[in-house]
Design a protein around this motif. Structure first.
Motif, short mmCIF file in Angstrom:
data_model
loop_
_atom_site.label_atom_id
_atom_site.label_comp_id
_atom_site.label_asym_id
_atom_site.label_seq_id
_atom_site.Cartn_x
_atom_site.Cartn_y
_atom_site.Cartn_z
N LEU A 3 0.83 -1.19 0.00
CA LEU A 3 0.00 0.00 0.00
C LEU A 3 0.87 1.24 0.00
CD1 LEU A 3 -0.21 1.25 3.18
CD2 LEU A 3 -1.45 -0.86 3.40
N THR A 4 0.30 2.31 -0.50
CA THR A 4 0.99 3.59 -0.57
C THR A 4 -0.04 4.71 -0.50
OG1 THR A 4 2.55 4.93 -1.83
CG2 THR A 4 0.99 3.62 -3.09
N ASN A 5 0.41 5.91 -0.20
CA ASN A 5 -0.50 7.05 -0.14
C ASN A 5 -0.18 8.08 -1.22
OD1 ASN A 5 1.85 8.13 0.89
ND2 ASN A 5 0.89 9.06 2.65
N ARG A 6 0.33 7.63 -2.35
CA ARG A 6 0.72 8.56 -3.43
C ARG A 6 -0.45 9.40 -3.93
NH1 ARG A 6 6.18 7.33 -6.07
NH2 ARG A 6 6.93 6.08 -4.38
N ASN A 7 -1.62 8.81 -4.07
CA ASN A 7 -2.77 9.58 -4.56
C ASN A 7 -3.21 10.64 -3.56
OD1 ASN A 7 -2.88 8.13 -6.94
ND2 ASN A 7 -4.29 6.62 -6.11
N GLU A 8 -3.09 10.35 -2.28
CA GLU A 8 -3.53 11.28 -1.25
C GLU A 8 -2.59 12.47 -1.09
OE1 GLU A 8 -3.34 7.96 -0.72
OE2 GLU A 8 -5.43 7.38 -0.45
N VAL A 9 -1.29 12.28 -1.35
CA VAL A 9 -0.33 13.36 -1.12
C VAL A 9 -0.08 14.21 -2.36
CG1 VAL A 9 0.85 12.20 0.77
CG2 VAL A 9 1.68 11.90 -1.56
N LYS A 10 -0.79 13.97 -3.44
CA LYS A 10 -0.63 14.79 -4.64
C LYS A 10 -1.05 16.23 -4.42
CE LYS A 10 -0.95 11.21 -8.13
NZ LYS A 10 -1.73 10.65 -9.24
N ILE A 11 -1.83 16.48 -3.39
CA ILE A 11 -2.32 17.83 -3.11
C ILE A 11 -1.28 18.68 -2.37
CG2 ILE A 11 -3.41 17.28 -0.91
CD1 ILE A 11 -5.74 19.07 -1.82
N ILE A 12 -0.27 18.07 -1.78
CA ILE A 12 0.70 18.78 -0.95
C ILE A 12 1.44 19.89 -1.72
CG2 ILE A 12 2.80 18.53 0.45
CD1 ILE A 12 0.27 17.56 1.81
N PRO A 13 1.97 19.65 -2.93
CA PRO A 13 2.64 20.75 -3.63
C PRO A 13 1.72 21.94 -3.89
CG PRO A 13 3.27 18.67 -4.62
CD PRO A 13 2.18 18.37 -3.64
N SER A 14 0.46 21.68 -4.17
CA SER A 14 -0.50 22.78 -4.36
C SER A 14 -0.68 23.58 -3.08
CB SER A 14 -1.84 22.24 -4.82
OG SER A 14 -1.70 21.50 -6.00
N ILE A 15 -0.72 22.90 -1.96
CA ILE A 15 -0.86 23.58 -0.67
C ILE A 15 0.36 24.45 -0.40
CG2 ILE A 15 -1.01 23.24 1.83
CD1 ILE A 15 -2.72 20.76 1.24
N TYR A 16 1.58 23.93 -0.70
CA TYR A 16 2.79 24.72 -0.55
C TYR A 16 2.70 26.01 -1.36
CZ TYR A 16 5.88 21.20 1.64
OH TYR A 16 6.48 20.32 2.49
N ILE A 17 2.28 25.92 -2.60
CA ILE A 17 2.22 27.08 -3.49
C ILE A 17 1.21 28.11 -2.97
CG2 ILE A 17 1.55 27.83 -5.81
CD1 ILE A 17 2.80 25.14 -6.78
N VAL A 18 0.06 27.65 -2.51
CA VAL A 18 -0.95 28.57 -1.98
C VAL A 18 -0.43 29.26 -0.71
CG1 VAL A 18 -3.23 28.67 -0.87
CG2 VAL A 18 -2.92 27.38 -2.99
N LEU A 19 0.23 28.52 0.16
CA LEU A 19 0.76 29.11 1.39
C LEU A 19 1.83 30.16 1.07
CD1 LEU A 19 0.99 26.02 3.77
CD2 LEU A 19 -0.62 27.93 3.90
N VAL A 20 2.70 29.88 0.13
CA VAL A 20 3.72 30.86 -0.26
C VAL A 20 3.07 32.10 -0.85
CG1 VAL A 20 5.62 31.28 -1.87
CG2 VAL A 20 5.59 29.19 -0.52
N ALA A 21 2.05 31.92 -1.70
CA ALA A 21 1.37 33.06 -2.31
C ALA A 21 0.70 33.93 -1.24
CB ALA A 21 0.34 32.57 -3.32
N VAL A 22 0.05 33.31 -0.27
CA VAL A 22 -0.60 34.07 0.80
C VAL A 22 0.45 34.81 1.64
CG1 VAL A 22 -1.92 33.83 2.95
CG2 VAL A 22 -2.64 32.62 0.90
N PHE A 23 1.56 34.16 1.93
CA PHE A 23 2.63 34.76 2.72
C PHE A 23 3.20 35.99 2.02
CE2 PHE A 23 7.04 35.03 4.21
CZ PHE A 23 6.83 35.10 5.58
N VAL A 24 3.53 35.85 0.74
CA VAL A 24 4.12 36.96 -0.02
C VAL A 24 3.11 38.10 -0.18
CG1 VAL A 24 5.00 37.60 -2.30
CG2 VAL A 24 5.80 35.51 -1.20
N THR A 25 1.86 37.78 -0.44
CA THR A 25 0.84 38.81 -0.56
C THR A 25 0.70 39.61 0.72
OG1 THR A 25 -0.37 37.43 -2.13
CG2 THR A 25 -1.60 39.22 -1.10
N ASN A 26 0.71 38.93 1.85
CA ASN A 26 0.58 39.63 3.12
C ASN A 26 1.82 40.47 3.43
OD1 ASN A 26 -1.05 40.29 5.33
ND2 ASN A 26 0.09 38.90 6.64
N ILE A 27 2.98 40.04 2.99
CA ILE A 27 4.19 40.86 3.18
C ILE A 27 4.04 42.17 2.41
CG2 ILE A 27 6.63 41.04 2.54
CD1 ILE A 27 6.96 38.17 3.44
#
Length: 160
Positions: A3-27
């Motif tokens: 078993l593996t969780n590859r399908n479930e963790v495909k969303i992680i890079p998108s979350i990273y990008i959104v968090l960086v965008a929110v951080f930079v926008t707030n700066i």
């Protein structure tokens, strides 16, 4: 059982990008506020603090997990997700004969879950301990993994 969780963790890079965008926008918003007559308050920095905390959490739990109990060996592996197509980083793996699995413990909290395995060794007394992050593993896969490891431990007790 594999078993593996590859399908479930495909969303992680998108979350990273959104968090960086929110951080930079707030700066940039905070820089604009510094140019006005209004004093900059702590409440202006709260969104960045929240985003940093979420970023550390996603970095901590954002790992792929692989489990393989087919054959004579037991294989467990954690790997980072963000750069996983290019290189392996944050790799933690254990590959050992099934007979060496002494015991295991599964910790399932609300935001984090992990499996801790204890491997017996001939060279030293006691067990060697490994902990693997299983946060993004589905409940069905977690139950299957626990059942597979329970079966291995029970088979060892009956043969001993």
């Amino acid at each position: 059982m594999r078993l593996t969780n590859r399908n479930e963790v495909k969303i992680i890079p998108s979350i990273y990008i959104v968090l960086v965008a929110v951080f930079v926008t707030n700066i940039f918003v905070n820089i604009e506020l510094m140019g006005t007559d209004e004093p900059v308050k702590f409440s202006h920095y709260v969104p960045n603090i929240v985003v940093l905390i979420l970023g550390f959490y996603v970095h901590k739990v954002g790992q792929s997990f692989e489990f393989d109990s087919d054959g004579e060996t037991l294989n467990l592996k954690n790997n980072g997700v963000f750069f996983s197509k290019f290189m392996e980083y944050r790799v933690k793996k254990a590959e050992f004969p099934k007979r060496k699995l002494g015991k295991f413990r599964f910790s399932d909290y609300f935001f984090y879950s992990a499996v801790t395995i204890y491997i017996s060794s001939r060279r030293r007394r006691g067990y060697k301990k490994y902990t693997f992050n299983t946060t993004f593993l589905t409940k069905k896969k977690k139950r299957g993994m626990v059942a597979s490891m329970q079966k291995i431990v029970e088979n060892q007790k009956t043969t001993a």
